[in-house]
Design a protein around this motif. Structure first.
Motif, short mmCIF file in Angstrom:
data_model
loop_
_atom_site.label_atom_id
_atom_site.label_comp_id
_atom_site.label_asym_id
_atom_site.label_seq_id
_atom_site.Cartn_x
_atom_site.Cartn_y
_atom_site.Cartn_z
N ALA A 135 27.98 -33.73 3.20
CA ALA A 135 28.97 -34.81 3.18
C ALA A 135 28.81 -35.71 1.96
N VAL A 136 27.58 -35.96 1.51
CA VAL A 136 27.36 -36.88 0.39
C VAL A 136 27.29 -36.17 -0.95
N SER A 137 27.49 -34.87 -0.96
CA SER A 137 27.48 -34.12 -2.22
C SER A 137 28.69 -34.50 -3.07
N ASP A 138 28.71 -34.08 -4.31
CA ASP A 138 29.77 -34.48 -5.24
C ASP A 138 31.16 -34.11 -4.74
N ASP A 139 31.28 -33.01 -4.03
CA ASP A 139 32.58 -32.60 -3.53
C ASP A 139 32.67 -32.74 -2.01
N GLY A 140 31.80 -33.57 -1.43
CA GLY A 140 31.76 -33.75 0.02
C GLY A 140 32.77 -34.75 0.53
N SER A 141 32.83 -34.90 1.85
CA SER A 141 33.84 -35.73 2.49
C SER A 141 33.68 -37.21 2.16
N GLN A 164 32.54 -38.61 -0.70
CA GLN A 164 33.08 -38.87 -2.04
C GLN A 164 34.61 -38.80 -2.04
N ARG A 165 35.16 -37.90 -1.25
CA ARG A 165 36.63 -37.83 -1.17
C ARG A 165 37.20 -39.12 -0.58
N SER A 166 36.53 -39.70 0.41
CA SER A 166 36.99 -40.97 1.00
C SER A 166 37.00 -42.08 -0.04
N ILE A 167 35.92 -42.20 -0.81
CA ILE A 167 35.84 -43.24 -1.84
C ILE A 167 36.95 -43.05 -2.88
N LYS A 168 37.14 -41.83 -3.32
CA LYS A 168 38.14 -41.55 -4.35
C LYS A 168 39.55 -41.82 -3.83
#
Length: 493
Positions: free
Chosen positions: A467-473, A475-479
């Motif tokens: 989840a906290v990886s560069d392409d995880g969920s 990071q997607r939420s923050i972006k």
């Protein structure tokens, strides 16, 4: 250059596209941790962040982190001499800083504040956001199910379900996103018998829960893979604004947890051997752990807020001794309700009798070091969400003994749904006998249920890593959040 602290005119580096987020934590340790970690993520993605430090409550070490990462900090309010009762001691007092906060927003330099991200228990910040025609986003430092219960609380009040009377605690309540829930497991703020409810029920309902429904969106200290059904329910349920004429927006929920100290997340991707010390390698409790077999020690720590009576601490001690399992017990005098020099914190000769299997620490321990040690195979905890997430990040199963706030609902999730914990069962008036302590400890540390919990929590640790990886969920939420803010900024220019 990092901003100066306490200077309302100081600021951090300007973020991309003019995005400037004001983050306002509730003045309590766990809430500060979540707010600062979210602030760090926003800065890493190019936003400018100003953090409001109510009552100078943020610790010096965390202020140093803010300075290092170019998060501007402004101080507002003077801490009252006698905070109110309960697990949210400043619930009423924090409203006194509304005027100062408005002044900070008005005087802040360019780029102007794009939005406010404030703790769910700071409902008055919705009025600040409305005054400046900027959106407010709520930060819930707890899991999704706690946010679901908070957002549904005005409906339960309208239905007459809360406040919960003493004869109703075993009755079930249906909250969107949660399984049928005992009314007695809801917050002490809605339990008619609790002092917290008697002082703050109306404040909690109308100045916290109701304003949360007015928000433009919600941050959750959880991640998609941990609570998928609850998060889906949050996004689909048509929450109604009881006292507002504003149209109901499309729900926007951003799961961004675990919002814990960076060290826990960095270790997910580290090749370092579990058990190496990160803070104080020569600490006596770590030297003792170094001599214990792998996964053999139960770590016992109720955090910084929970307090126990001498009688309950003695029963806990006798139960640990009777379990015949190894333990590291943190027994700080500051968390004892009725301490007196004539009543020792622990039973007479307890330390001497258990020196072969136990270690008692009368001061703070570094929890990262302890949870990372290979000898530690379980964690007896009050189910505070910060400690829960830290334990998940280190793959340590839990022995759940909740006391207050969100801890009862956290316990139900950990035991019944995630199955990463064994529950300590309470007797009359919430008291736990030594026999029950011994039973629960053995179940976690030496029986199949404990092995299952261990396997499940380590699976969750792997999900956190993804989840906290560069392409995880996460990071997607923050972006997604920042993309929406940038669109708003461009539209207003």
């Amino acid at each position: 250059m990092a901003p100066a602290f306490g200077d309302k005119s100081s600021g951090a580096a300007v973020g991309g596209d003019g995005v400037h987020v004001m983050v306002i934590p509730y003045p309590a340790r766990g809430h500060n941790v979540a707010s600062i970690q979210l602030s760090r993520e926003l800065v890493r993605h190019g936003a400018r962040v100003t953090l409001v430090n109510i009552f100078d409550n943020i610790s010096p070490d965390r202020l140093l982190v803010c300075r290092r990462e170019s998060i501007a900090v402004v101080d507002v309010g003077v801490c009252p001499d006698a905070p109110g009762p309960g697990n949210l001691p400043y619930l009423r007092e924090v409203e006194s800083v509304q005027g100062e906060t408005e002044q900070v927003v008005a005087e802040i330099g360019l780029p102007a504040v794009t939005c406010i991200v404030s703790d769910v228990f700071l409902g008055w910040t919705q009025s600040v956001a409305d005054k400046f025609a900027i959106p407010r986003f709520v930060l819930c430092a707890s899991p999704a199910r706690i946010l679901a219960s908070l957002l549904y609380m005005p409906t339960l009040a309208a239905q007459g379900v809360v406040p919960v009377q003493s004869g109703e605690v075993s009755e079930l309540v249906h909250i969107p996103g949660l399984p049928p829930t005992r009314r007695g497991d809801l917050s002490p703020a809605v339990q008619a018998s609790s002092i917290f409810c008697q002082h703050f029920y109306a404040q909690y309902l109308h100045r916290c829960c109701q304003p949360a429904l007015e928000a433009a969106g919600w941050f959750i200290n959880s991640f998609e893979e941990l609570e998928p059904s609850c998060i889906d329910a949050l996004r689909s349920f048509p929450y109604e604004r009881v006292n507002s004429k504003k149209p109901s927006p499309i729900p926007k929920f951003f799961p961004v947890g675990p919002l814990v100290d960076d060290a826990y997340l960095q270790l997910l991707n580290s090749e370092s051997v579990q058990g190496s010390s990160f803070v104080e390698p020569e600490a006596p409790y770590l030297r003792w752990l170094n001599k214990q077999p792998t996964d053999s020690v139960l770590y016992v720590n109720f955090g910084s807020v929970v307090s126990l009576s001498i009688r309950q601490i003695h029963e806990l001690a006798f139960g640990l001794e009777a379990s015949k399992q190894r333990f590291l017990l943190v027994a700080r005098i500051s968390t004892v309700e009725d301490t007196h020099e004539d009543h020792p914190v622990l039973p007479e000769d307890f330390v001497a009798r258990t020196q072969e299997t136990g270690f008692v620490q009368f001061k703070w321990v570094n929890q990262l070091d302890v949870l990372s040690h290979p000898a530690v195979g379980g964690f007896l905890t009050h189910c505070g969400w910060n400690s829960t997430l830290e334990s998940i990040c280190r793959g340590v199963p839990l022995l759940a003994w909740p006391f207050q706030a969100d801890q009862m609902l956290n316990c139900r999730f950990l035991v019944d749904e995630a199955k990463t914990a064994v529950e300590v069962r309470k007797g009359a008036n919430g008291f736990v006998s030594s026999e029950e302590v011994a039973r629960a400890v053995r179940q976690l540390m030496a029986e199949p249920e404990g092995e299952d919990a261990k396997e499940n929590v380590r699976k969750l640790r792997d999900k956190v890593k993804a989840a906290v990886s560069d392409d995880g969920s996460v990071q997607r939420s923050i972006k997604t959040f920042l993309a929406e803010l940038k669109t708003r900024v461009r539209a207003s220019n």
